[in-house]
Design a protein around this motif. Structure first.
Motif, PDB file in Angstrom:
ATOM      1  N   ASP A   1       0.862  -1.192   0.000  1.00 21.26           N
ATOM      2  CA  ASP A   1       0.000   0.000   0.000  1.00 21.26           C
ATOM      3  C   ASP A   1       0.888   1.228   0.000  1.00 21.26           C
ATOM      4  OD1 ASP A   1      -2.022   1.864   0.248  1.00 21.26           O
ATOM      5  OD2 ASP A   1      -2.496   1.380   2.317  1.00 21.26           O
ATOM      6  N   HIS A   2       1.205   1.700  -1.179  1.00 24.09           N
ATOM      7  CA  HIS A   2       2.075   2.847  -1.411  1.00 24.09           C
ATOM      8  C   HIS A   2       3.446   2.578  -0.796  1.00 24.09           C
ATOM      9  CE1 HIS A   2       2.963   6.760  -2.868  1.00 24.09           C
ATOM     10  NE2 HIS A   2       3.150   7.272  -1.687  1.00 24.09           N
ATOM     11  N   ASN A   3       3.793   3.121   0.344  1.00 25.44           N
ATOM     12  CA  ASN A   3       5.108   2.903   0.962  1.00 25.44           C
ATOM     13  C   ASN A   3       5.052   1.976   2.165  1.00 25.44           C
ATOM     14  OD1 ASN A   3       6.589   4.546  -0.799  1.00 25.44           O
ATOM     15  ND2 ASN A   3       6.092   6.372   0.368  1.00 25.44           N
ATOM     16  N   GLU A   4       3.975   1.222   2.293  1.00 23.52           N
ATOM     17  CA  GLU A   4       3.812   0.331   3.431  1.00 23.52           C
ATOM     18  C   GLU A   4       3.524  -1.093   2.960  1.00 23.52           C
ATOM     19  OE1 GLU A   4       1.944   2.883   7.021  1.00 23.52           O
ATOM     20  OE2 GLU A   4       0.537   2.347   5.442  1.00 23.52           O
ATOM     21  N   LEU A   5       3.901  -2.031   3.807  1.00 25.40           N
ATOM     22  CA  LEU A   5       3.543  -3.428   3.612  1.00 25.40           C
ATOM     23  C   LEU A   5       2.487  -3.747   4.662  1.00 25.40           C
ATOM     24  CD1 LEU A   5       4.060  -6.247   2.351  1.00 25.40           C
ATOM     25  CD2 LEU A   5       5.788  -6.590   4.140  1.00 25.40           C
ATOM     26  N   VAL A   6       1.339  -4.244   4.222  1.00 25.83           N
ATOM     27  CA  VAL A   6       0.278  -4.633   5.139  1.00 25.83           C
ATOM     28  C   VAL A   6       0.186  -6.152   5.131  1.00 25.83           C
ATOM     29  CG1 VAL A   6      -2.158  -4.393   5.753  1.00 25.83           C
ATOM     30  CG2 VAL A   6      -0.985  -2.505   4.592  1.00 25.83           C
TER      31      VAL A   6
ATOM     32  N   THR B   1       9.176 -13.103  11.862  1.00 28.32           N
ATOM     33  CA  THR B   1       9.873 -12.037  12.600  1.00 28.32           C
ATOM     34  C   THR B   1       9.677 -10.662  11.982  1.00 28.32           C
ATOM     35  OG1 THR B   1      11.937 -12.241  11.341  1.00 28.32           O
ATOM     36  CG2 THR B   1      11.667 -13.665  13.299  1.00 28.32           C
ATOM     37  N   ARG B   2       9.207 -10.630  10.737  1.00 28.14           N
ATOM     38  CA  ARG B   2       9.003  -9.391   9.971  1.00 28.14           C
ATOM     39  C   ARG B   2      10.314  -8.709   9.576  1.00 28.14           C
ATOM     40  NH1 ARG B   2       4.405 -11.716  10.390  1.00 28.14           N
ATOM     41  NH2 ARG B   2       2.591 -10.606  11.151  1.00 28.14           N
ATOM     42  N   LYS B   3      11.436  -9.343   9.787  1.00 31.25           N
ATOM     43  CA  LYS B   3      12.753  -8.765   9.496  1.00 31.25           C
ATOM     44  C   LYS B   3      13.211  -9.126   8.089  1.00 31.25           C
ATOM     45  CE  LYS B   3      13.504  -7.355  13.769  1.00 31.25           C
ATOM     46  NZ  LYS B   3      13.080  -6.051  14.091  1.00 31.25           N
ATOM     47  N   VAL B   4      13.911  -8.177   7.434  1.00 33.29           N
ATOM     48  CA  VAL B   4      14.537  -8.443   6.138  1.00 33.29           C
ATOM     49  C   VAL B   4      15.767  -9.301   6.409  1.00 33.29           C
ATOM     50  CG1 VAL B   4      15.723  -7.420   4.155  1.00 33.29           C
ATOM     51  CG2 VAL B   4      13.670  -6.338   5.080  1.00 33.29           C
ATOM     52  N   VAL B   5      15.832 -10.475   5.773  1.00 38.17           N
ATOM     53  CA  VAL B   5      16.925 -11.407   6.017  1.00 38.17           C
ATOM     54  C   VAL B   5      17.897 -11.493   4.845  1.00 38.17           C
ATOM     55  CG1 VAL B   5      15.639 -12.798   7.676  1.00 38.17           C
ATOM     56  CG2 VAL B   5      15.543 -13.388   5.250  1.00 38.17           C
ATOM     57  N   GLN B   6      17.499 -10.982   3.683  1.00 37.62           N
ATOM     58  CA  GLN B   6      18.398 -11.015   2.529  1.00 37.62           C
ATOM     59  C   GLN B   6      18.020  -9.899   1.575  1.00 37.62           C
ATOM     60  OE1 GLN B   6      18.508 -14.716   0.333  1.00 37.62           O
ATOM     61  NE2 GLN B   6      20.562 -14.300  -0.401  1.00 37.62           N
ATOM     62  N   THR B   7      19.047  -9.311   0.969  1.00 34.36           N
ATOM     63  CA  THR B   7      18.873  -8.274  -0.037  1.00 34.36           C
ATOM     64  C   THR B   7      19.551  -8.754  -1.310  1.00 34.36           C
ATOM     65  OG1 THR B   7      18.807  -6.545   1.637  1.00 34.36           O
ATOM     66  CG2 THR B   7      19.324  -5.860  -0.600  1.00 34.36           C
ATOM     67  N   LEU B   8      18.814  -8.724  -2.412  1.00 35.15           N
ATOM     68  CA  LEU B   8      19.344  -9.184  -3.697  1.00 35.15           C
ATOM     69  C   LEU B   8      19.504  -7.990  -4.628  1.00 35.15           C
ATOM     70  CD1 LEU B   8      16.971 -12.248  -4.145  1.00 35.15           C
ATOM     71  CD2 LEU B   8      19.280 -12.243  -3.182  1.00 35.15           C
ATOM     72  N   THR B   9      20.721  -7.766  -5.109  1.00 38.30           N
ATOM     73  CA  THR B   9      20.984  -6.674  -6.030  1.00 38.30           C
ATOM     74  C   THR B   9      21.200  -7.232  -7.424  1.00 38.30           C
ATOM     75  OG1 THR B   9      23.360  -6.748  -5.654  1.00 38.30           O
ATOM     76  CG2 THR B   9      22.069  -5.324  -4.189  1.00 38.30           C
TER      77      THR B   9
ATOM     78  N   ILE C   1       3.769  -2.221   8.070  1.00 41.27           N
ATOM     79  CA  ILE C   1       5.209  -2.043   8.190  1.00 41.27           C
ATOM     80  C   ILE C   1       5.599  -0.920   7.236  1.00 41.27           C
ATOM     81  CG2 ILE C   1       7.466  -3.119   7.851  1.00 41.27           C
ATOM     82  CD1 ILE C   1       6.017  -5.843   8.340  1.00 41.27           C
ATOM     83  N   ASP C   2       6.193   0.134   7.785  1.00 39.53           N
ATOM     84  CA  ASP C   2       6.631   1.257   6.957  1.00 39.53           C
ATOM     85  C   ASP C   2       7.886   0.843   6.198  1.00 39.53           C
ATOM     86  OD1 ASP C   2       6.997   3.737   5.794  1.00 39.53           O
ATOM     87  OD2 ASP C   2       7.941   4.609   7.576  1.00 39.53           O
ATOM     88  N   LEU C   3       7.809   0.865   4.866  1.00 48.43           N
ATOM     89  CA  LEU C   3       8.934   0.454   4.033  1.00 48.43           C
ATOM     90  C   LEU C   3       9.747   1.636   3.525  1.00 48.43           C
ATOM     91  CD1 LEU C   3       7.116  -2.189   1.806  1.00 48.43           C
ATOM     92  CD2 LEU C   3       8.543  -2.626   3.799  1.00 48.43           C
ATOM     93  N   GLY C   4       9.101   2.770   3.364  1.00 45.95           N
ATOM     94  CA  GLY C   4       9.772   3.915   2.783  1.00 45.95           C
ATOM     95  C   GLY C   4      10.041   3.747   1.300  1.00 45.95           C
ATOM     96  N   ARG C   5       9.375   2.796   0.678  1.00 47.19           N
ATOM     97  CA  ARG C   5       9.522   2.557  -0.759  1.00 47.19           C
ATOM     98  C   ARG C   5       8.285   1.843  -1.277  1.00 47.19           C
ATOM     99  NH1 ARG C   5      13.303  -2.451  -2.299  1.00 47.19           N
ATOM    100  NH2 ARG C   5      12.257  -4.083  -1.149  1.00 47.19           N
ATOM    101  N   CYS C   6       8.046   1.978  -2.561  1.00 49.11           N
ATOM    102  CA  CYS C   6       6.926   1.280  -3.194  1.00 49.11           C
ATOM    103  C   CYS C   6       7.400  -0.086  -3.688  1.00 49.11           C
ATOM    104  CB  CYS C   6       6.401   2.079  -4.387  1.00 49.11           C
ATOM    105  SG  CYS C   6       5.608   3.613  -3.930  1.00 49.11           S
ATOM    106  N   LEU C   7       6.475  -1.025  -3.690  1.00 52.73           N
ATOM    107  CA  LEU C   7       6.756  -2.362  -4.196  1.00 52.73           C
ATOM    108  C   LEU C   7       5.933  -2.629  -5.443  1.00 52.73           C
ATOM    109  CD1 LEU C   7       6.701  -4.373  -0.847  1.00 52.73           C
ATOM    110  CD2 LEU C   7       8.686  -3.429  -2.039  1.00 52.73           C
ATOM    111  N   GLY C   8       6.540  -3.273  -6.419  1.00 55.61           N
ATOM    112  CA  GLY C   8       5.829  -3.630  -7.639  1.00 55.61           C
ATOM    113  C   GLY C   8       5.302  -5.048  -7.627  1.00 55.61           C
TER     114      GLY C   8
END
Length: 183
Positions: free
Chosen positions: A68-73, A120-128, A85-92
């Motif tokens: 939802d815009h910059n949040e994950l519900v 846990t709601r925690k980011v466990v991996q980031t893929l670039t 959860i406030d993400l501070g970014r949009c998801l596609g």
């Protein structure tokens, strides 16, 4: 001959639950879940949405993840509870691992795909993608029991000149996307 069921005034169809019995739709900035066979509303979300960019049912269909815009519900619809959860970014795009333990969040546009542990709601991996170019991931999928993620990256440059679409494949062995094919 069976009569077709119709869900009234739906502006967005978001996802179909595992088993194909429940569909998530948006009539007026509020997500609703409908029984596909009977076209009866099962539940309206206990929250309003600003702009829904992506949604996905968990494999057991008990949780719906919504961008939802910059949040994950995260909505546990049978219990009618949700968490923002406030993400501070949009998801596609959003996609769950086959066991439902992880949620992959595809950027729109942003620099990376993030994998979140659902409990846990925690980011466990980031893929670039290994470049400094932004990613725009409108669709992702997990295959081979969740060991492989496939993401379509269709970014347009600042000058509005389309660059080749990229198909990113991650074998979940490193912190970056393992291969990329321009299409």
């Amino acid at each position: 001959m069976r009569k077709a069921a119709t869900i009234p005034s739906c502006s967005q169809m978001l996802d179909v639950a595992s088993g194909g019995k429940v569909v998530a739709v948006v009539p007026e900035k509020q997500m609703e879940l409908w029984d596909i066979a009977t076209a009866k509303k099962l539940k309206a979300a206990p929250f309003k949405c600003t702009r829904i960019d992506a949604a996905q049912f968990s494999p057991d269909s008990k949780l719906v993840a919504i961008s939802d815009h910059n949040e994950l519900v995260l909505w546990q619809w049978e219990e009618n509870t949700h968490e923002r959860i406030d993400l501070g970014r949009c998801l596609g795009s959003l996609t769950f691992s086959p066991d439902g333990k992880f949620l992959a969040e595809g950027p729109w546009p942003r620099d990376c795909i993030q994998i979140r542990h659902v409990e846990t709601r925690k980011v466990v991996q980031t893929l670039t993608n290994g470049t400094k170019r932004s990613m725009n991931v409108p669709r992702m999928a997990c295959t081979q029991g969740g060991r492989v993620s496939i993401a379509c990256d269709n970014i347009t440059s600042v000058e509005e000149v389309a660059v080749p679409h990229r198909l990113n494949i991650d074998l979940h062995t490193t912190g970056s996307l393992d291969s990329c094919a321009a299409v």
